[in-house]
Design a protein around this motif. Structure first.
Motif, mmCIF file in Angstrom:
data_model
loop_
_atom_site.group_PDB
_atom_site.id
_atom_site.type_symbol
_atom_site.label_atom_id
_atom_site.label_comp_id
_atom_site.label_asym_id
_atom_site.label_seq_id
_atom_site.Cartn_x
_atom_site.Cartn_y
_atom_site.Cartn_z
ATOM 1 N N PRO A 142 1.520 14.922 1.326
ATOM 2 C CA PRO A 142 0.468 14.754 0.310
ATOM 3 C C PRO A 142 -1.032 15.337 0.592
ATOM 4 O O PRO A 142 -1.493 14.762 1.742
ATOM 5 C CB PRO A 142 0.325 13.268 -0.373
ATOM 6 C CG PRO A 142 1.701 12.916 0.254
ATOM 7 C CD PRO A 142 2.003 13.471 1.602
ATOM 8 N N CYS A 143 -1.720 15.992 -0.136
ATOM 9 C CA CYS A 143 -2.922 16.570 0.156
ATOM 10 C C CYS A 143 -3.827 15.697 0.791
ATOM 11 O O CYS A 143 -4.530 15.719 1.696
ATOM 12 C CB CYS A 143 -3.491 17.230 -1.072
ATOM 13 S SG CYS A 143 -5.051 18.046 -0.703
ATOM 14 N N LEU A 144 -4.121 14.371 -0.217
ATOM 15 C CA LEU A 144 -5.133 13.387 0.226
ATOM 16 C C LEU A 144 -4.865 12.716 1.687
ATOM 17 O O LEU A 144 -5.797 12.219 2.497
ATOM 18 C CB LEU A 144 -5.340 12.467 -0.819
ATOM 19 C CG LEU A 144 -6.363 11.271 -0.632
ATOM 20 C CD1 LEU A 144 -7.882 12.210 -0.515
ATOM 21 C CD2 LEU A 144 -6.477 10.277 -1.702
ATOM 22 N N LYS A 145 -3.311 12.456 1.887
ATOM 23 C CA LYS A 145 -3.114 11.767 3.204
ATOM 24 C C LYS A 145 -3.512 12.885 4.305
ATOM 25 O O LYS A 145 -4.126 12.247 5.383
ATOM 26 C CB LYS A 145 -1.492 12.177 3.175
ATOM 27 C CG LYS A 145 -0.773 11.432 4.366
ATOM 28 C CD LYS A 145 -0.797 10.146 4.838
ATOM 29 C CE LYS A 145 -0.348 9.478 5.978
ATOM 30 N NZ LYS A 145 -1.142 9.574 7.064
ATOM 31 N N SER A 146 -3.506 14.173 4.201
ATOM 32 C CA SER A 146 -3.849 15.213 5.378
ATOM 33 C C SER A 146 -5.538 14.864 5.387
ATOM 34 O O SER A 146 -5.912 15.163 6.498
ATOM 35 C CB SER A 146 -3.434 16.551 5.150
ATOM 36 O OG SER A 146 -3.406 16.926 4.039
ATOM 37 N N MET A 147 -6.159 14.656 4.300
ATOM 38 C CA MET A 147 -7.527 14.730 4.419
ATOM 39 C C MET A 147 -7.902 13.367 5.112
ATOM 40 O O MET A 147 -8.903 13.193 5.881
ATOM 41 C CB MET A 147 -8.108 14.845 2.918
ATOM 42 C CG MET A 147 -8.035 16.169 2.401
ATOM 43 S SD MET A 147 -8.373 15.998 0.740
ATOM 44 C CE MET A 147 -10.017 15.673 0.630
ATOM 45 N N VAL A 148 -7.146 12.251 4.809
ATOM 46 C CA VAL A 148 -7.466 10.870 5.241
ATOM 47 C C VAL A 148 -7.337 11.171 6.799
ATOM 48 O O VAL A 148 -8.248 10.714 7.748
ATOM 49 C CB VAL A 148 -6.485 9.887 4.704
ATOM 50 C CG1 VAL A 148 -6.848 8.500 5.441
ATOM 51 C CG2 VAL A 148 -7.072 9.654 3.172
ATOM 52 N N ASP A 149 -6.049 11.655 7.429
ATOM 53 C CA ASP A 149 -6.015 11.897 8.648
ATOM 54 C C ASP A 149 -7.334 12.506 9.442
ATOM 55 O O ASP A 149 -7.625 12.239 10.514
ATOM 56 C CB ASP A 149 -4.473 12.750 8.879
ATOM 57 C CG ASP A 149 -3.440 11.746 8.473
ATOM 58 O OD1 ASP A 149 -3.563 10.797 8.286
ATOM 59 O OD2 ASP A 149 -2.452 12.578 8.386
ATOM 60 N N ALA A 150 -7.523 13.641 8.655
ATOM 61 C CA ALA A 150 -8.612 14.462 9.345
ATOM 62 C C ALA A 150 -9.966 13.526 9.409
ATOM 63 O O ALA A 150 -10.623 13.397 10.320
ATOM 64 C CB ALA A 150 -8.967 15.921 8.346
ATOM 65 N N TYR A 151 -10.136 12.736 8.272
ATOM 66 C CA TYR A 151 -11.323 12.054 8.208
ATOM 67 C C TYR A 151 -11.376 10.938 9.230
ATOM 68 O O TYR A 151 -12.451 10.545 9.646
ATOM 69 C CB TYR A 151 -11.454 11.390 6.826
ATOM 70 C CG TYR A 151 -12.374 10.267 6.580
ATOM 71 C CD1 TYR A 151 -13.630 10.279 6.580
ATOM 72 C CD2 TYR A 151 -11.687 8.955 6.788
ATOM 73 C CE1 TYR A 151 -14.652 9.123 6.176
ATOM 74 C CE2 TYR A 151 -12.696 7.770 6.483
ATOM 75 C CZ TYR A 151 -13.939 7.937 6.410
ATOM 76 O OH TYR A 151 -14.861 7.030 6.583
ATOM 77 N N GLU A 152 -10.113 10.352 9.585
ATOM 78 C CA GLU A 152 -10.218 9.430 10.632
ATOM 79 C C GLU A 152 -10.641 9.943 11.861
ATOM 80 O O GLU A 152 -11.255 9.022 12.935
ATOM 81 C CB GLU A 152 -8.796 8.769 10.662
ATOM 82 C CG GLU A 152 -8.523 7.641 9.838
ATOM 83 C CD GLU A 152 -6.967 7.307 9.561
ATOM 84 O OE1 GLU A 152 -6.140 7.863 10.240
ATOM 85 O OE2 GLU A 152 -6.918 6.503 8.660
#
Ligand code: G1P
Length: 293
Positions: A142-152
């Protein structure tokens, strides 16, 4: 360690004028994609990214959204009495944990920036996500999941990016990119809301998912009207960029803009073809519809 992204804002106050008369009495977010409200897919995406609390920014005529995310006691009791266990399970699966959703109203249609600002007290002093429910984003991650991964790894603020036709930049928020941080993750050095093609810094648009630091709320409070005479989130983000880094994550799945008729119909087909219970029939039916038309 970055502060976790626990809360998300979903602006659902839009009038849905492009879908009249369907949206006269039914919020556009409740229109069905296969057999679920379009909004449910976006809530699922938020949950899959670890979001624990969703703030819906609603408006007049949107009360059924609140009903959808509540227990329907009479309905469930009837289903129970009739042993309709499958239907009951579907309702239970989609029911948020008590206390994990909030609703606040945007009292006037002043723009996306204003809608997000309406959630400031419920979000409080922590980074949060924004998901624009018009955009259904389909991908195994899911798009937001990959964004959260990047944000971490990066911290700061994160935007989902996709390419648009260079002639279409005036429909979107468009970014300027800096260095590549890792595959599909870039520094964002500028952004502009709905530029004409000649003024667009690229053809990469913000596709409706954001991770933002809470300092955005102070900037939104003083944000002047921008494109279309509305308080634009992009304009406040550009001011935030001066003191807080932004990153773009390129989304590699498919986005359906259910705010357009074609996008909405395509989403219905794509999600139906994904469903094991009906996909075989859909193909055959489509072929016969095409042959008849
Ligand atoms: C909004 C944002 C824009 C973004 C777009 C994505 O525009 O302001 O930056 O690119 O969503 O759909 P709207 O579609 O509300 O005009």
């Amino acid at each position: 360690m970055q502060k976790a992204i626990r809360k998300a804002v979903l602006p659902v106050a839009g009038l849905g004028t492009r879908f009249l008369p369907a949206t006269k009495a039914v919020p556009k977010e409740m229109m069905t994609v296969v057999d679920r409200p379009a909004l449910q897919y976006v809530v699922d995406e938020a949950r899959a990214a670890g979001i624990e609390h969703i703030v819906f920014v609603t408006g007049r005529g949107k009360a059924v959204i609140e009903d959808h995310f509540d227990v329907a006691y009479e309905l469930e009791a009837t289903l129970e009495a009739r042993s309709k266990t499958e239907a009951l399970e579907v309702l239970k699966r989609d029911l948020p944990v008590a206390g994990s959703v909030s609703f606040t109203r945007q009292q006037a249609p002043l723009g996306l920036g204003h809608a997000v600002w309406c959630a400031r007290d419920i979000i409080g002093p922590e980074p949060f996500a924004v998901l624009l429910p018009d955009m259904l984003m389909k991908h195994h991650t899911p798009c937001l999941k990959s964004m959260v991964d990047a944000y971490e790894r990066t911290g700061g603020n994160v935007l989902s990016l996709e390419e648009c036709e260079p002639a279409m930049t005036a429909q979107y928020g468009i970014v300027a990119l800096g260095a590549t941080v890792q595959e599909d993750v870039f520094e964002v050095t500028g952004m502009v809301e709905k530029p004409k093609p000649a003024a667009a810094p690229s053809n990469l648009f913000i596709s409706g998912r954001y991770i933002l630091q809470p300092e955005i709320f102070d900037l939104l409070e003083t944000q002047e009207k921008g494109a279309g005479g509305e308080i634009q989130l992009t304009d406040a983000m550009l001011r935030l960029l001066k003191g807080s880094p932004f990153y773009g994550v390129r989304f590699r799945g498919t986005t359906y803009d259910t705010g357009t008729k074609l996008g909405f119909l395509k989403a219905n087909l794509a999600y139906a073809l994904d469903r094991e219970d009906i996909h075989g029939n859909i193909r055959a039916e489509l072929q016969s519809v095409l042959a008849e038309s």
